[in-house]
Structures are given as structure tokens and as C-alpha cells.
Design a protein around this motif. Structure first.
Motif, PDB file in Angstrom:
ATOM      1  N   GLU A   1     -18.505  46.949   3.350  1.00  0.00           N
ATOM      2  CA  GLU A   1     -18.140  45.698   2.671  1.00  0.00           C
ATOM      3  C   GLU A   1     -16.853  45.890   1.870  1.00  0.00           C
ATOM      4  OE1 GLU A   1     -21.423  43.920   0.597  1.00  0.00           O
ATOM      5  OE2 GLU A   1     -22.833  44.376   2.211  1.00  0.00           O
ATOM      6  N   ASP A   2     -15.745  45.496   2.450  1.00  0.00           N
ATOM      7  CA  ASP A   2     -14.429  45.741   1.865  1.00  0.00           C
ATOM      8  C   ASP A   2     -14.217  44.989   0.553  1.00  0.00           C
ATOM      9  OD1 ASP A   2     -11.882  47.084   2.116  1.00  0.00           O
ATOM     10  OD2 ASP A   2     -10.998  45.128   2.554  1.00  0.00           O
TER      11      ASP A   2
ATOM     12  N   ASP B   1      -6.510  48.315   8.670  1.00  0.00           N
ATOM     13  CA  ASP B   1      -6.683  46.861   8.726  1.00  0.00           C
ATOM     14  C   ASP B   1      -6.192  46.423  10.109  1.00  0.00           C
ATOM     15  OD1 ASP B   1      -7.577  46.567   6.044  1.00  0.00           O
ATOM     16  OD2 ASP B   1      -5.525  46.638   5.321  1.00  0.00           O
TER      17      ASP B   1
ATOM     18  N   SER C   1     -13.647  45.881  11.517  1.00  0.00           N
ATOM     19  CA  SER C   1     -13.613  45.601  10.079  1.00  0.00           C
ATOM     20  C   SER C   1     -13.075  46.813   9.326  1.00  0.00           C
ATOM     21  CB  SER C   1     -15.018  45.246   9.577  1.00  0.00           C
ATOM     22  OG  SER C   1     -15.898  46.340   9.734  1.00  0.00           O
ATOM     23  N   THR C   2     -12.520  46.557   8.148  1.00  0.00           N
ATOM     24  CA  THR C   2     -11.993  47.632   7.314  1.00  0.00           C
ATOM     25  C   THR C   2     -13.139  48.334   6.597  1.00  0.00           C
ATOM     26  OG1 THR C   2      -9.968  46.353   6.961  1.00  0.00           O
ATOM     27  CG2 THR C   2     -10.380  48.195   5.465  1.00  0.00           C
ATOM     28  N   LYS C   3     -13.152  49.650   6.675  1.00  0.00           N
ATOM     29  CA  LYS C   3     -14.251  50.448   6.132  1.00  0.00           C
ATOM     30  C   LYS C   3     -13.733  51.470   5.127  1.00  0.00           C
ATOM     31  CE  LYS C   3     -16.473  50.083  10.658  1.00  0.00           C
ATOM     32  NZ  LYS C   3     -15.411  49.165  11.175  1.00  0.00           N
TER      33      LYS C   3
END
Length: 207
Positions: A88-89, A159, A164-166
Motif C-alpha cells: 500500500e504505497d 513506478d 503497483s509500487t511496492k
């Protein structure tokens, strides 16, 4: 020795989804696998499919004696690190843990603007905190408590449009100063979740 598949543990998130939490050092710690956490512990949300790794590591040197045979092994180091990937970025706890609470400013949404976040990427070392990590396997529960640990590495994924970004964290555990913790770096609590109903039934039938 017979194989007992009931001894296996296949880790999954607890039913409420909470896996990784941290709080300021000195916060009251859980003392069993299913204990409720102090409200100061912040939930970091969804965790990546690889779960988490709690990795104790011992290193030693072996002295030789005349003739070349081994004489004695001497432990030179014990370390313990925990690695976990957070998904959850925009989770406030994830941001504060990754960059430091003093480096994060948030303004809630208004009638004309959305939530605004400012994150200062600085070289300042992250603080020592207390950490808790949870997993379940059917009725079984497992909780790792790190009384004193510091996030030592933070790796952000790209990104990019295809994923998704982790954020992947490594937490270095330090020896607990609490006497009852036996000098532990990490305390692991387990609960089978299955009460001794046979004994309970026998007691009730003889009562």
C-alpha cells in the motif's frame, strides 16, 4: 518416526488482514500469539505474496590444533533480520516507517482538493521501534515480537504501468533489554488454537 502433517505451518494473513505493525519503542508488547495489540501499533496493510522472512544467522570460526584437526568452534556473531514487502504505497504507516514520521506531512481532502502528501527523502537514520508480525495457518497463530528493531534498508519498486509500487523493508533486530526476554532479539509466540476438549469433557462428566 511417523510423519504428522498437523505439525505443518502454512502462513497466511490473519482474518483481519493485519500482518505487520510497529510502534514507538517502549510500547506495551503482546505476550502471546493471539493477544490484542496496544493501539499505538500501526497496521501497514497488505503484504506481498512472498509473505515475510524472519532470518536468524550465526557465524563462527573454527580453531585448529596441532596436526590440522578441528579443536573448537567459536561463535563470532549472532544477527537477526526480518524482510517484508508492503503493497500500500499511500498507507500513512508505510510512508512514516520508510522515511520517518518527521519527514511526512499530510493534509486531508477538502471540498476543493484531494489528500495532499509531502515526503522528504533525507539521509537521517530511522528510529528504533517495536515491531510485531503475525501469520495464521488454519487454527494456528504465530506472532513475532521484535522489542527493539530498526528499519535498516528500504527499497522502492519502480513506478511503472505494469505493476503497483511496492516497498520492501529490512528490519535489523537488537537484543531486548528486558530481563524476562532472555536476551532475545526476536520473541516468537505460537498458539495451536485447539483447546484440550477431551480433557474438558472428562472433567465435566466427572463433576
Amino acid at each position: 518416526m511417523a510423519v504428522n502433517v498437523n505439525n505443518a505451518f502454512v502462513g497466511t494473513p490473519p482474518i483481519d488482514g493485519g500482518v505487520y505493525f510497529n510502534a514507538p519503542a517502549g510500547t506495551a508488547l503482546p505476550e502471546e500469539a493471539t493477544a490484542a495489540l496496544d493501539e499505538k501499533f500501526k497496521d501497514h496493510g497488505a503484504v506481498g505474496p512472498d509473505g515475510f522472512t524472519v532470518a536468524p544467522q550465526r557465524t563462527s570460526n573454527t580453531e585448529k590444533m596441532f596436526g590440522g584437526s578441528d579443536y573448537i568452534d567459536i561463535q563470532t556473531e549472532y544477527t537477526e533480520e526480518i524482510s517484508i514487502t508492503l503493497l500500500e504505497d499511500d498507507n500513512d504507516a508505510v510512508i512514516e516507517t520508510s522515511f520517518g514520521g518527521e519527514n511526512y506531512k499530510k493534509t486531508e481532502a477538502t471540498d476543493s482538493d484531494g489528500v495532499k502528501r509531502t515526503i522528504f527523502h533525507t539521509e537521517r537514520q530511522l528510529p528504533i521501534k517495536s515491531h510485531v508480525i503475525k501469520a495464521v495457518s488454519g487454527e494456528k497463530s504465530k506472532t513475532y515480537v521484535i522489542p527493539r528493531g530498526r528499519v535498516s534498508t528500504v527499497e522502492k519498486s519502480a513506478d511503472v504501468h505494469s505493476a503497483s509500487t511496492k516497498t520492501t523493508l529490512t528490519i535489523k533486530a537488537f537484543k531486548s533489554p528486558v530481563k524476562e526476554h532472555n536476551g532475545a532479539f526476536v520473541i516468537e509466540y505460537r498458539d495451536s488454537g485447539v483447546p484440550n476438549t477431551a480433557a474438558g469433557s472428562e472433567l465435566s462428566s466427572t463433576g
